[in-house]
Design an enzyme around this catalytic site. Structure first.
Site, mmCIF file in Angstrom:
data_model
loop_
_atom_site.group_PDB
_atom_site.id
_atom_site.type_symbol
_atom_site.label_atom_id
_atom_site.label_comp_id
_atom_site.label_asym_id
_atom_site.label_seq_id
_atom_site.Cartn_x
_atom_site.Cartn_y
_atom_site.Cartn_z
ATOM 1 N N ASN A 211 -7.795 1.495 9.482
ATOM 2 C CA ASN A 211 -6.471 1.807 10.467
ATOM 3 C C ASN A 211 -6.683 1.932 11.847
ATOM 4 O O ASN A 211 -7.502 2.322 12.556
ATOM 5 C CB ASN A 211 -5.744 3.091 10.032
ATOM 6 N N GLU B 72 -7.401 8.537 6.401
ATOM 7 C CA GLU B 72 -7.478 9.068 7.777
ATOM 8 C C GLU B 72 -8.243 10.495 7.670
ATOM 9 O O GLU B 72 -7.390 11.396 8.316
ATOM 10 C CB GLU B 72 -6.312 8.925 8.725
ATOM 11 N N GLU C 282 -3.580 -0.134 8.088
ATOM 12 C CA GLU C 282 -2.480 0.152 8.868
ATOM 13 C C GLU C 282 -2.797 -0.482 10.195
ATOM 14 O O GLU C 282 -3.863 -0.514 10.868
ATOM 15 C CB GLU C 282 -2.406 1.780 9.024
ATOM 16 N N TYR D 228 -4.349 1.480 15.787
ATOM 17 C CA TYR D 228 -3.138 1.225 16.611
ATOM 18 C C TYR D 228 -3.444 1.102 17.930
ATOM 19 O O TYR D 228 -2.586 0.534 18.414
ATOM 20 C CB TYR D 228 -2.227 2.645 16.252
ATOM 21 N N ARG E 113 0.884 -1.100 0.011
ATOM 22 C CA ARG E 113 0.027 0.067 0.032
ATOM 23 C C ARG E 113 0.758 1.230 0.106
ATOM 24 O O ARG E 113 1.884 1.326 0.817
ATOM 25 C CB ARG E 113 -0.835 0.137 1.186
HETATM 26 O O1 IFM Z 1 2.620 7.576 10.083
HETATM 27 C C1 IFM Z 1 1.249 7.429 10.238
HETATM 28 C C2 IFM Z 1 0.434 7.282 9.190
HETATM 29 O O2 IFM Z 1 0.786 8.250 8.114
HETATM 30 C C3 IFM Z 1 -1.081 7.580 9.080
HETATM 31 N N1 IFM Z 1 -1.480 6.482 10.116
HETATM 32 C C4 IFM Z 1 -0.911 6.404 11.457
HETATM 33 C C5 IFM Z 1 0.524 6.619 11.244
HETATM 34 C C6 IFM Z 1 1.561 6.447 12.527
HETATM 35 O O3 IFM Z 1 1.187 7.387 13.313
#
Ligand code: IFM
Length: 457
Positions: free
Chosen positions: A307, A182, A361, A309, A92
């Site tokens: 995405n 995002e 992500e 985290y 990606r």
């Molecule tokens: O690095 C970023 C990415 O560009 C977008 N999503 C979160 C990642 C980590 O902060």
């Protein structure tokens, strides 16, 4: 199930054995143009709002800029070889709008198209499916200076023109095209908190920007459908907010935080409306809409990029209760909480019935060091392993997930943190641009190989 009932104080143990994914599941890694390409003033590229933001003193914590980054513009062939070594089936990346159209409107930059031609062809020759994103935050500076960037409704038609041209030129070779990456970050971090370019601080402006981004998504999908049969979608980020305590105040605060992030984007894209509780909360800061806008935003999509985290931990106590962090916090200060990914995927499936999802992500920053040719990043292996199990659990509960992209292939420019935060599977020595696979890269490579072996039977 409402998200706040999914709170599990102690994440269950993750088994040592591999979860089994379907044979067609895509294994990938992700990057973005502004974070890796460099070559900021080469090949006819125009400046972006991030070039300008980096030049403002105090904006980037380590005072760095994006002039060279990972020099991927010149080293893309080597980087594709690293992907091949990993055994990736998918990659990606994002197109740089100012590289393809330096002014954000008008003339196209053929040298920019030629670069992505080379990249895509090299990926395909290596057996790696290219998944592209049109906008990963690098707005042409000329559009910001000329019309005010995303604050202007004129940005919608200009983005649709750009999308159509990309689809026309590359659509037949792309495995997917996402409009935005995002949009919450573009709107809120760029226009409300001022953390990201262009660094503004106004909630009303941020909400109007979010509406223009969503509208531009719908307009771009419509424009691209005419040009290509490639699967089209959008990539949204989620930090599911969990109430710190089982008290009404925390639940309400978590529900609102969810409304301002996840529901603000998922509702218009999939349900054709903005969430009523959030509109009421915004009051005069709510965006101005025109007739037909919501219908235009809600386009049929072929995939949803997710995405993820970490989770949010919402406490209305003073001082606020910190997240427990049973599994630790990473170098960004983000809690490892993979159960929230399982709950999120299941919830999105049930509430929105989206098309197949990709984890576009997922990853962590770690204070990695290259010591005698090796980068020992055991916490990243643990993070990766736990989140792959979390995805598998969601799939067993009915979520349709088609692929997983680790963020990121390489250490790179982490926005306002500069180069200080390292998310990569490959360590980058910025002094000489040497790439070194970290222990996690070896682990992911072996994991993918085992999945392929099991799929073959
Ligand atoms: O690095 C970023 C990415 O560009 C977008 N999503 C979160 C990642 C980590 O902060």
């Amino acid at each position: 199930m409402p998200f706040h009932t999914m709170h599990a104080p102690n994440p269950p143990d993750t088994p040592d054995t591999d979860p089994l994914f379907p044979a067609h599941f895509q294994w990938g890694a992700a990057t973005a143009a502004q974070q890796i390409e460099g070559a900021a003033r080469e090949g006819g590229r125009g400046p972006s709002i991030w070039d300008a933001f980096c030049a403002e003193p105090g904006r980037i914590k380590d005072g760095s800029n994006v002039d060279v980054a990972c020099d991927h513009y010149h080293r893309y062939a080597e980087d594709v070889r690293h992907m091949q070594w990993l055994g990736l089936g998918a990659y990606r990346f994002s197109f740089s709008w100012p590289r393809l159209q330096p002014e954000g409107r008008g003339a196209w930059n053929e040298a920019g198209f030629a670069f992505y031609d080379r990249l895509i062809d090299t990926l395909l020759a290596a057996g790696i499916q290219p998944h592209a994103t049109l906008y990963h935050w690098d707005l042409p500076l000329a559009l910001y200076a000329g019309i005010g960037g995303w604050r202007s409704r004129d940005s919608v038609a200009l983005f649709a023109d750009y999308a159509a041209e990309v689809a026309r030129r590359f659509g037949d070779r792309l495995a997917s095209i996402a409009t935005h990456n995002e949009p919450w970050c573009t709107a809120t971090l760029g226009h409300e908190t001022g953390q990201f370019a262009p660094g503004h601080r106004s909630r009303a402006e941020a909400m109007q920007v979010s509406h223009h981004l969503l509208l531009s998504h719908g307009a771009a999908i419509q424009a691209m459908r005419v040009e290509t049969a490639a699967p089209l979608g959008i990539v949204l980020n989620h930090t599911p907010p969990y109430p710190a305590e089982a008290v009404e105040a925390d639940r309400r605060a978590a529900r609102l935080a969810d409304g301002l992030s996840t529901r603000w984007y998922m509702d218009p894209v999939f349900l054709g409306s903005y969430p009523a509780d959030v509109l009421a909360h915004l009051g005069a800061d709510a965006p101005q809409l025109q007739g037909g806008d919501l219908a235009r935003i809600r386009q049929p999509l072929d995939f949803l990029g997710v995405n993820f985290y970490t989770r949010g931990f919402v406490s209305t106590r003073s001082p606020a209760l910190p997240a427990p962090g049973v599994l630790g916090f990473n170098d960004m200060g983000w809690e490892t909480y993979p159960d929230a990914l399982t709950a999120l995927l299941v919830r999105l499936s049930r509430e929105y019935m989206p098309p197949p999802m990709y984890i576009t992500e997922n990853g962590m920053a770690h204070a990695d060091a290259l010591v005698q040719g090796r980068v020992a990043d055991a916490p990243r292996i643990d993070y990766l392993r736990r989140h792959l199990h979390a995805v598998a659990r969601a799939m067993a509960l009915g979520a349709e997930v088609a692929g997983y992209f680790y963020w990121s292939l390489l250490d790179n420019f982490e926005w306002d943190s500069g180069y200080a935060k390292r998310f990569g599977l490959f360590h980058v020595d910025y002094a000489n641009q040497q790439r070194t696979p970290k222990d996690s890269a070896h682990w992911y490579r072996d994991f993918i190989a085992r999945q392929r072996q099991r799929a073959r039977g």
